[in-house]
Design a protein around this motif. Structure first.
Motif, mmCIF file in Angstrom:
data_model
loop_
_atom_site.group_PDB
_atom_site.id
_atom_site.type_symbol
_atom_site.label_atom_id
_atom_site.label_comp_id
_atom_site.label_asym_id
_atom_site.label_seq_id
_atom_site.Cartn_x
_atom_site.Cartn_y
_atom_site.Cartn_z
ATOM 1 N N ALA A 103 0.832 -1.206 0.000
ATOM 2 C CA ALA A 103 0.000 0.000 0.000
ATOM 3 C C ALA A 103 0.867 1.257 0.000
ATOM 4 C CB ALA A 103 -0.939 -0.004 1.207
ATOM 5 N N ALA A 104 1.923 1.251 0.814
ATOM 6 C CA ALA A 104 2.804 2.420 0.898
ATOM 7 C C ALA A 104 3.466 2.704 -0.445
ATOM 8 C CB ALA A 104 3.858 2.209 1.984
ATOM 9 N N GLN A 105 3.932 1.658 -1.120
ATOM 10 C CA GLN A 105 4.563 1.860 -2.422
ATOM 11 C C GLN A 105 3.554 2.407 -3.434
ATOM 12 O OE1 GLN A 105 7.503 2.172 -3.100
ATOM 13 N NE2 GLN A 105 8.062 1.421 -5.111
ATOM 14 N N SER A 106 2.336 1.883 -3.420
ATOM 15 C CA SER A 106 1.302 2.402 -4.327
ATOM 16 C C SER A 106 1.050 3.880 -4.051
ATOM 17 C CB SER A 106 0.003 1.611 -4.158
ATOM 18 O OG SER A 106 0.175 0.276 -4.548
ATOM 19 N N ILE A 107 0.965 4.239 -2.779
ATOM 20 C CA ILE A 107 0.722 5.636 -2.397
ATOM 21 C C ILE A 107 1.874 6.524 -2.841
ATOM 22 C CG2 ILE A 107 0.553 7.179 -0.400
ATOM 23 C CD1 ILE A 107 -1.088 4.853 0.969
ATOM 24 N N LEU A 108 3.105 6.089 -2.607
ATOM 25 C CA LEU A 108 4.260 6.915 -2.962
ATOM 26 C C LEU A 108 4.426 7.054 -4.477
ATOM 27 C CD1 LEU A 108 6.761 5.785 -0.201
ATOM 28 C CD2 LEU A 108 5.575 7.990 -0.384
ATOM 29 N N LEU A 109 4.125 6.008 -5.222
ATOM 30 C CA LEU A 109 4.147 6.131 -6.688
ATOM 31 C C LEU A 109 3.061 7.106 -7.145
ATOM 32 C CD1 LEU A 109 4.811 2.426 -7.710
ATOM 33 C CD2 LEU A 109 6.363 4.371 -8.052
ATOM 34 N N GLY A 110 1.908 7.036 -6.510
ATOM 35 C CA GLY A 110 0.843 7.995 -6.813
ATOM 36 C C GLY A 110 1.272 9.416 -6.503
ATOM 37 N N ALA A 111 1.975 9.597 -5.388
ATOM 38 C CA ALA A 111 2.466 10.929 -5.017
ATOM 39 C C ALA A 111 3.424 11.455 -6.082
ATOM 40 C CB ALA A 111 3.143 10.877 -3.653
ATOM 41 N N ARG A 112 4.317 10.599 -6.585
ATOM 42 C CA ARG A 112 5.249 11.042 -7.626
ATOM 43 C C ARG A 112 4.499 11.445 -8.884
ATOM 44 N NH1 ARG A 112 8.392 13.846 -7.140
ATOM 45 N NH2 ARG A 112 9.525 13.402 -9.027
ATOM 46 N N LEU A 116 4.628 15.130 -6.287
ATOM 47 C CA LEU A 116 4.935 15.153 -4.865
ATOM 48 C C LEU A 116 5.963 14.066 -4.594
ATOM 49 C CD1 LEU A 116 1.278 15.377 -3.486
ATOM 50 C CD2 LEU A 116 2.936 17.260 -3.667
ATOM 51 N N GLY A 117 6.466 14.021 -3.390
ATOM 52 C CA GLY A 117 7.379 12.973 -2.982
ATOM 53 C C GLY A 117 7.112 12.616 -1.547
ATOM 54 N N GLY A 118 7.750 11.581 -1.099
ATOM 55 C CA GLY A 118 7.504 11.166 0.267
ATOM 56 C C GLY A 118 8.622 10.318 0.829
ATOM 57 N N CYS A 119 8.455 10.000 2.087
ATOM 58 C CA CYS A 119 9.393 9.149 2.786
ATOM 59 C C CYS A 119 8.597 8.164 3.625
ATOM 60 C CB CYS A 119 10.318 9.976 3.673
ATOM 61 S SG CYS A 119 11.646 9.020 4.428
ATOM 62 N N MET A 120 8.890 6.890 3.451
ATOM 63 C CA MET A 120 8.244 5.829 4.216
ATOM 64 C C MET A 120 9.019 5.688 5.529
ATOM 65 S SD MET A 120 7.681 1.862 2.974
ATOM 66 C CE MET A 120 7.462 2.366 1.285
ATOM 67 N N ASP A 137 -6.570 1.538 20.973
ATOM 68 C CA ASP A 137 -5.677 0.375 21.061
ATOM 69 C C ASP A 137 -5.948 -0.676 19.992
ATOM 70 O OD1 ASP A 137 -4.330 1.451 23.200
ATOM 71 O OD2 ASP A 137 -5.536 0.406 24.707
ATOM 72 N N GLN A 138 -7.109 -0.650 19.410
ATOM 73 C CA GLN A 138 -7.480 -1.601 18.356
ATOM 74 C C GLN A 138 -6.561 -1.464 17.132
ATOM 75 O OE1 GLN A 138 -11.580 -1.121 17.168
ATOM 76 N NE2 GLN A 138 -11.219 -1.888 15.111
ATOM 77 N N TYR A 139 -5.902 -0.321 17.014
ATOM 78 C CA TYR A 139 -5.075 -0.033 15.848
ATOM 79 C C TYR A 139 -3.600 0.022 16.227
ATOM 80 C CZ TYR A 139 -9.662 1.307 14.235
ATOM 81 O OH TYR A 139 -10.990 1.292 13.932
ATOM 82 N N GLU A 140 -2.773 -0.577 15.364
ATOM 83 C CA GLU A 140 -1.329 -0.560 15.547
ATOM 84 C C GLU A 140 -0.716 0.284 14.433
ATOM 85 O OE1 GLU A 140 2.448 -3.647 15.180
ATOM 86 O OE2 GLU A 140 0.420 -4.453 15.284
ATOM 87 N N ILE A 141 0.140 1.223 14.812
ATOM 88 C CA ILE A 141 0.826 2.055 13.822
ATOM 89 C C ILE A 141 1.903 1.213 13.147
ATOM 90 C CG2 ILE A 141 2.284 4.082 13.452
ATOM 91 C CD1 ILE A 141 0.945 5.302 15.975
ATOM 92 N N LEU A 142 1.834 1.109 11.817
ATOM 93 C CA LEU A 142 2.813 0.340 11.050
ATOM 94 C C LEU A 142 3.840 1.243 10.374
ATOM 95 C CD1 LEU A 142 0.389 -2.236 9.377
ATOM 96 C CD2 LEU A 142 1.793 -2.557 11.432
ATOM 97 N N LEU A 143 3.370 2.261 9.685
ATOM 98 C CA LEU A 143 4.235 3.178 8.938
ATOM 99 C C LEU A 143 3.647 4.577 8.968
ATOM 100 C CD1 LEU A 143 4.823 1.195 5.599
ATOM 101 C CD2 LEU A 143 6.532 1.601 7.373
ATOM 102 N N VAL A 144 4.506 5.556 8.796
ATOM 103 C CA VAL A 144 4.067 6.926 8.535
ATOM 104 C C VAL A 144 4.677 7.335 7.203
ATOM 105 C CG1 VAL A 144 4.134 9.335 9.275
ATOM 106 C CG2 VAL A 144 3.861 7.521 10.985
ATOM 107 N N LEU A 145 3.844 7.824 6.305
ATOM 108 C CA LEU A 145 4.325 8.373 5.042
ATOM 109 C C LEU A 145 4.335 9.892 5.179
ATOM 110 C CD1 LEU A 145 2.336 6.158 2.517
ATOM 111 C CD2 LEU A 145 4.562 5.733 3.567
ATOM 112 N N ALA A 146 5.524 10.479 5.113
ATOM 113 C CA ALA A 146 5.687 11.928 5.134
ATOM 114 C C ALA A 146 5.655 12.393 3.687
ATOM 115 C CB ALA A 146 7.015 12.291 5.794
ATOM 116 N N LEU A 147 4.831 13.380 3.397
ATOM 117 C CA LEU A 147 4.599 13.791 2.011
ATOM 118 C C LEU A 147 4.765 15.286 1.822
ATOM 119 C CD1 LEU A 147 1.392 11.641 1.674
ATOM 120 C CD2 LEU A 147 3.529 11.193 0.470
ATOM 121 N N GLY A 148 5.155 15.661 0.621
ATOM 122 C CA GLY A 148 5.259 17.071 0.283
ATOM 123 C C GLY A 148 5.883 17.247 -1.079
ATOM 124 N N LYS A 149 6.102 18.500 -1.433
ATOM 125 C CA LYS A 149 6.804 18.816 -2.684
ATOM 126 C C LYS A 149 8.299 18.752 -2.374
ATOM 127 C CE LYS A 149 6.886 21.903 -6.580
ATOM 128 N NZ LYS A 149 6.765 20.807 -7.517
#
Length: 189
Positions: A103-112, A116-120, A137-149
């Protein structure tokens, strides 16, 4: 064309912070993640988006940036991301396996594709961020995608077998990313 998209999809860590990303754009990017492959089609991923400056300021200090750059603690004010997508696993649905990477790779390719660009980012002060954003607590943080120009130049450097793979910055603050050569990654058995 796809080659250029993949090559330009680097880990950008400095941005034009004043370049805003609309909530609609972030939702469009999340949709790319939502539509990506999911193991056993469980779809356990959830997303939190932020393009709000105040919320971004809550997220930013919980991220650890560029571990190989020992003298750099992250982007300075004015160069910080203007948007974030936090990828979560809904523990009531099940584990994500590698879904979050896909999912992260799909999002970052979409950003490009949107210039835009990002960092996983996986180095996250998870417990503190979970508390700061009141994430149940039901949710676990897996990744943060930082995005911008993107505000930086990222250069791919082909390296010989055995050379150092650590990324680095030169005196112009251009970011160099060593990559193994094709002949060194394809096995002929």
């Amino acid at each position: 064309m796809f080659y250029d998209l993949v090559v330009s999809n680097r880990s950008y860590r400095r941005f034009y912070e004043e370049h805003s990303i609309s909530e609609g754009r972030l939702l469009e990017l999340v949709n790319y993640g939502r539509l990506s492959a999911s193991g056993a089609n469980k779809q356990p991923l959830k997303y939190i988006i932020s393009s709000d400056k105040e919320k971004n300021q809550i997220i930013f200090p919980h991220l650890l940036w560029a571990g190989y750059l020992k003298d750099w603690s992250g982007p300075k004010e004015g160069e910080r991301p203007s948007g974030y997508i936090i990828i979560l696993q809904d523990k009531k649905i099940g584990t994500s396996g590698v879904d979050h990477g896909i999912a992260a790779q799909s999002i970052l390719l979409g950003a490009r594709s949107m210039d835009l660009g990002g960092c996983m980012i996986q180095s996250i002060k998870r417990d503190e961020l979970q508390t700061a954003l009141h994430i149940p607590d039901q949710y676990e943080i897996l990744l943060v995608l930082a995005l911008g120009k993107p505000k930086e130049v990222v250069i791919i450097e082909e390296i010989e077998e055995g050379e150092d793979i650590k990324y680095w910055r030169d005196e112009r603050q251009e970011h160099h990313v060593p990559k193994r050569k094709m002949k060194d990654v394809v096995l002929t058995l």
